[in-house]
Design an enzyme around this catalytic site. Structure first.
Site, PDB file in Angstrom:
ATOM      1  N   CYS A 118       0.814  -1.224   0.000  1.00 36.59           N
ATOM      2  CA  CYS A 118       0.000   0.000   0.000  1.00 36.59           C
ATOM      3  C   CYS A 118       0.846   1.273   0.000  1.00 36.59           C
ATOM      4  CB  CYS A 118      -0.968  -0.009   1.172  1.00 36.59           C
ATOM      5  SG  CYS A 118      -2.098  -1.411   1.053  1.00 36.59           S
ATOM      6  N   HIS A 266      -3.552   7.034   2.367  1.00 34.30           N
ATOM      7  CA  HIS A 266      -3.901   5.737   1.787  1.00 34.30           C
ATOM      8  C   HIS A 266      -5.280   5.318   2.292  1.00 34.30           C
ATOM      9  CE1 HIS A 266      -4.100   1.656   0.688  1.00 34.30           C
ATOM     10  NE2 HIS A 266      -3.892   1.196   1.896  1.00 34.30           N
ATOM     11  N   ASN A 296     -10.332  -0.483  -0.432  1.00 33.26           N
ATOM     12  CA  ASN A 296      -8.869  -0.351  -0.387  1.00 33.26           C
ATOM     13  C   ASN A 296      -8.275  -0.842  -1.701  1.00 33.26           C
ATOM     14  OD1 ASN A 296      -6.134  -0.569   0.069  1.00 33.26           O
ATOM     15  ND2 ASN A 296      -6.315  -1.658   2.021  1.00 33.26           N
TER      16      ASN A 296
END
Ligand code: UT7
Length: 339
Positions: A118, A266, A296
């Protein structure tokens, strides 16, 4: 330290692409024991996008890049280096970037996959910054590209992870620009990792450490091919490391928290981002999240935020933006950019 020479690397174009198939929380509740209420409460997610049969990561990547090129006023053929961040590569061997390269017919320019999960986009942005400042390349494309939907356990067994992830791609173009004293461009990027936590959020198999073959029927039956996460452990680290690296990055420059116009985090969990904002006492008008719509999307999440905010007017020329990520590895990173 920040760049002291007169050349800066500037983001000149942004783009994104998500599949058109919307999967709501209620759709997931038909496949596993979960609920819209649980997912919204714990993560803020309302829906995510999944690819349809026949769609590939390269298809998403291609469209995100075409959009980024349009905004930058160039053609895919003008790009001279492609860096692709992913944790869900189209093929483990050789990766995803080569299939994007093929889809856009990018001649013989170098391309590579970067694995920092990520935080991958910010890691790749840092490398693009160095390459451009060093004069190695004139137009570096950085893309985060993820297809999670084909790699999650959509039964109740995998519900803690499966409800969180979505598919998407986000791309930016990085070019050199003379610093005219307005510091427009990438000012500072800071990155960290701590490998001792790698098994807290990972996919165990296939693994080249397993002999004599990387994958067995038993591994499949035991669901070791799906992501496993110690959710609370990851959450705790994320809400500590994100403010830490954000401040480290700011402190490496002459800027302060109050100078930042927009904070982009994020998109792993809205609750993580709320906790980070609270720790740093950031007002809501300087934050933007899109996890509600996309879930996500790992390495793609920050460039997707850039693509949306440059188009909806939130992000304007001259703005100072702070981007921060945390992910598997563990990895964490932050970048300060003058738009
Ligand atoms: O991209 C970076 C990496 N990812 C992250 O940063 C995510 C970090 N972690 C998190 O966001 C949170 O830990 C989660 C959203 C994953 C989970 O939230 P939580 O508040 O930590 O829940 P939990 O794992 O402690 O589970 C609470 C309960 C459990 O049931 P019991 O043991 O209390 O009966 C779980 O079995 O919720 C249950 N549960 C679910 N229930 C309905 C777990 N997943 C689900 C689900 N639907 N999808």
């Amino acid at each position: 330290m920040g760049n002291t020479n007169r050349l800066r690397a500037k983001i000149t174009g942004t783009g994104m692409c998500v599949p058109d198939q919307v999967i709501t929380n209620d759709d997931l509740a038909q496949r596993m024991d979960t609920s819209d209420e649980w997912i919204r409460q714990r993560s803020g997610i309302q829906e995510r996008r999944w690819i349809r049969p026949g769609e590939t990561p390269a298809d998403l990547g291609k469209q995100a890049i075409e959009q980024a090129c349009e905004q930058a006023g160039c053609e895919p053929g003008d790009i001279d280096c492609l860096l692709l961040a992913t944790l869900s590569s189209q093929h483990d061997f050789p990766g995803s970037s080569f299939f994007v390269h093929e889809a856009l017919d990018m001649g013989e320019i170098p391309c590579m996959d970067l694995r920092a999960q990520c935080s991958g986009f910010l890691y790749a942005l840092s490398i693009a910054d160095s390459l451009v400042i060093a004069g190695k390349f004139k137009r570096v494309l950085v893309i985060g590209c993820e297809v999670h939907s084909t790699g999650i356990d959509v039964s109740t067994r995998g519900r803690d992870v499966a409800v969180l992830f979505g598919d998407g791609a986000g791309a930016v173009i990085v070019e050199p620009q003379e610093d005219e004293g307005d510091e427009a461009g990438i000012i500072e990027v800071r990155m960290h990792a701590e490998g001792k936590h790698a098994r807290r959020l990972w996919i165990e198999a296939p693994t080249s450490a397993n002999t004599p073959v990387r994958i067995t029927h038993e591994m499949i039956d035991d669901a070791r091919i799906f992501p496993q996460m110690e959710g609370r452990y990851v959450f705790k680290h994320a809400v500590t490391r994100m403010p830490e690296v954000l401040l480290e990055t700011l402190n490496a420059t002459s800027h302060k928290l109050e100078d930042v116009n927009l904070f982009l985090f994020h998109q792993a969990n809205l609750r993580i981002n709320e906790a980070v904002a609270q720790r740093l006492e950031l007002s809501e008008d300087r934050l933007f999240n899109n996890i509600q719509k996309y879930g996500n999307c790992s390495a793609a999440s920050i460039p997707m935020l850039l693509a949306e905010t440059t188009r909806d007017g939130r992000l304007k020329p001259g703005h100072l933006i702070s981007m921060t990520a945390f992910g598997s590895g563990f990895t964490w990173a932050s970048a300060l950019v003058r738009w």
